[in-house]
Design a protein around this motif. Sequence first.
Motif, PDB file in Angstrom:
ATOM      1  N   LEU A 141       1.072   4.012  -2.978  1.00  0.00           N
ATOM      2  CA  LEU A 141       0.795   5.595  -2.818  1.00  0.00           C
ATOM      3  C   LEU A 141       1.872   6.302  -3.636  1.00  0.00           C
ATOM      4  O   LEU A 141       1.509   7.271  -4.210  1.00  0.00           O
ATOM      5  CB  LEU A 141       0.550   5.877  -1.246  1.00  0.00           C
ATOM      6  N   CYS A 200       3.080   2.686   6.833  1.00  0.00           N
ATOM      7  CA  CYS A 200       2.129   3.052   6.054  1.00  0.00           C
ATOM      8  C   CYS A 200       1.195   3.915   6.451  1.00  0.00           C
ATOM      9  O   CYS A 200       0.842   4.686   6.051  1.00  0.00           O
ATOM     10  CB  CYS A 200       1.606   1.391   5.408  1.00  0.00           C
ATOM     11  N   ASP A 201       0.574   3.596   7.758  1.00  0.00           N
ATOM     12  CA  ASP A 201      -0.504   4.572   8.118  1.00  0.00           C
ATOM     13  C   ASP A 201      -0.055   6.040   8.350  1.00  0.00           C
ATOM     14  O   ASP A 201      -0.576   7.032   8.173  1.00  0.00           O
ATOM     15  CB  ASP A 201      -0.935   4.045   9.539  1.00  0.00           C
ATOM     16  N   GLU A 228      -0.638  12.143   3.563  1.00  0.00           N
ATOM     17  CA  GLU A 228      -1.207  12.402   2.288  1.00  0.00           C
ATOM     18  C   GLU A 228      -2.661  12.954   2.664  1.00  0.00           C
ATOM     19  O   GLU A 228      -3.116  14.167   1.820  1.00  0.00           O
ATOM     20  CB  GLU A 228      -1.274  11.154   1.634  1.00  0.00           C
ATOM     21  N   ARG A 229      -3.446  12.521   3.485  1.00  0.00           N
ATOM     22  CA  ARG A 229      -4.626  12.956   3.806  1.00  0.00           C
ATOM     23  C   ARG A 229      -4.650  14.542   4.481  1.00  0.00           C
ATOM     24  O   ARG A 229      -5.529  15.184   4.317  1.00  0.00           O
ATOM     25  CB  ARG A 229      -5.432  11.963   4.979  1.00  0.00           C
ATOM     26  N   HIS A 279       0.138   7.572   4.864  1.00  0.00           N
ATOM     27  CA  HIS A 279      -1.422   7.924   4.388  1.00  0.00           C
ATOM     28  C   HIS A 279      -1.881   9.111   5.167  1.00  0.00           C
ATOM     29  O   HIS A 279      -2.730   9.802   4.657  1.00  0.00           O
ATOM     30  CB  HIS A 279      -2.361   6.586   4.708  1.00  0.00           C
ATOM     31  N   ARG A 316       0.733  -1.184   0.188  1.00  0.00           N
ATOM     32  CA  ARG A 316      -0.086  -0.081   0.074  1.00  0.00           C
ATOM     33  C   ARG A 316       0.818   1.397   0.003  1.00  0.00           C
ATOM     34  O   ARG A 316       0.697   2.064  -0.756  1.00  0.00           O
ATOM     35  CB  ARG A 316      -1.063   0.001   1.192  1.00  0.00           C
ATOM     36  N   ALA A 317       1.812   1.196   0.775  1.00  0.00           N
ATOM     37  CA  ALA A 317       2.966   2.590   0.782  1.00  0.00           C
ATOM     38  C   ALA A 317       3.440   2.596  -0.410  1.00  0.00           C
ATOM     39  O   ALA A 317       3.437   3.870  -0.978  1.00  0.00           O
ATOM     40  CB  ALA A 317       3.801   2.292   1.775  1.00  0.00           C
TER      41      ALA A 317
END
Length: 84
Positions: free
Chosen positions: A21, A66-67, A73-74, A70, A17-18
Amino acid sequence: MRPVVIYSSDWCPYCIRAKQLLTSKGVTFNEIRVDGQPDVRAEMTRKAGRTSVPQIWIGDTHVGGCDDLHALERSGKLDTLLQA
């Protein structure tokens, strides 16, 4: 663009996932795999203070996992960090 380093494992869904992105943003990164390499994982743990993958650095800034990536990014802060 600042250099990006990601310590990862081939089987890790958070690593995937990372990387997705970063790739979607056109970011090239240096991926360091820790699979079967206890010395490399130990180096990552010493630098990050964490044992889990992924561990991500943008320039000299340890982003985290990863969290954390993200969340940047958010919040709209990832692009700024990449360009700093």
